[in-house]
Design an enzyme around this catalytic site. Structure first.
Site, PDB file in Angstrom:
ATOM      1  N   ARG A   7       0.821  -1.213   0.000  1.00 62.59           N
ATOM      2  CA  ARG A   7       0.000   0.000   0.000  1.00 62.59           C
ATOM      3  C   ARG A   7       0.853   1.260   0.000  1.00 62.59           C
ATOM      4  O   ARG A   7       0.569   2.203  -0.751  1.00 62.59           O
ATOM      5  CB  ARG A   7      -0.952   0.005   1.189  1.00 62.59           C
ATOM      6  CG  ARG A   7      -2.036  -1.055   1.070  1.00 62.59           C
ATOM      7  CD  ARG A   7      -2.943  -1.075   2.273  1.00 62.59           C
ATOM      8  NE  ARG A   7      -2.155  -1.344   3.476  1.00 62.59           N
ATOM      9  CZ  ARG A   7      -2.470  -0.928   4.698  1.00 62.59           C
ATOM     10  NH1 ARG A   7      -3.560  -0.217   4.904  1.00 62.59           N
ATOM     11  NH2 ARG A   7      -1.713  -1.233   5.725  1.00 62.59           N
ATOM     12  N   ASN A  24      -6.183  -2.709   2.223  1.00 64.11           N
ATOM     13  CA  ASN A  24      -6.158  -4.152   2.377  1.00 64.11           C
ATOM     14  C   ASN A  24      -7.578  -4.685   2.414  1.00 64.11           C
ATOM     15  O   ASN A  24      -8.480  -4.042   2.950  1.00 64.11           O
ATOM     16  CB  ASN A  24      -5.452  -4.552   3.672  1.00 64.11           C
ATOM     17  CG  ASN A  24      -3.949  -4.411   3.587  1.00 64.11           C
ATOM     18  OD1 ASN A  24      -3.366  -4.407   2.512  1.00 64.11           O
ATOM     19  ND2 ASN A  24      -3.307  -4.298   4.733  1.00 64.11           N
TER      20      ASN A  24
END
Length: 92
Positions: free
Chosen positions: A18, A36
């Site tokens: 990320r 996520n």
């Protein structure tokens, strides 16, 4: 401008995917978000110039050094996609 909704499968959580995605998207002047999923995938919404989005999608197949990307599912995105709207690329 184009919008793509992306789901990335493989070893993509706990490897900095990320943060890497935010850095790469920002470098390409993209907006959107990355987060996520409970099932171990990473989900993203990419918004920007078509060439920059395509370049980001190509980069997402590799990801950061510790990631192992098995599959990427890409769909056309729209303003109804769940997630924050901002002028930046956010990790949520």
């Amino acid at each position: 401008m184009t919008t793509k909704h992306v789901l990335v499968s493989g070893i993509v959580q706990g490897v900095g995917y990320r943060a890497w995605a935010r850095q790469e998207a920002t470098r390409r002047n993209l907006t959107g978000w990355v987060r996520n999923c409970a099932d171990g995938r990473v989900e993203a919404l990419l918004e920007g110039e078509a060439d920059a989005v395509d370049d980001m999608l190509n980069a997402m197949h590799q990801g950061p050094a510790l990631a192992q990307v098995d599959r990427i599912l890409v769909e056309e995105g729209n303003n109804d996609d769940d997630g924050p709207r901002s002028k930046h690329f956010e990790v949520t």
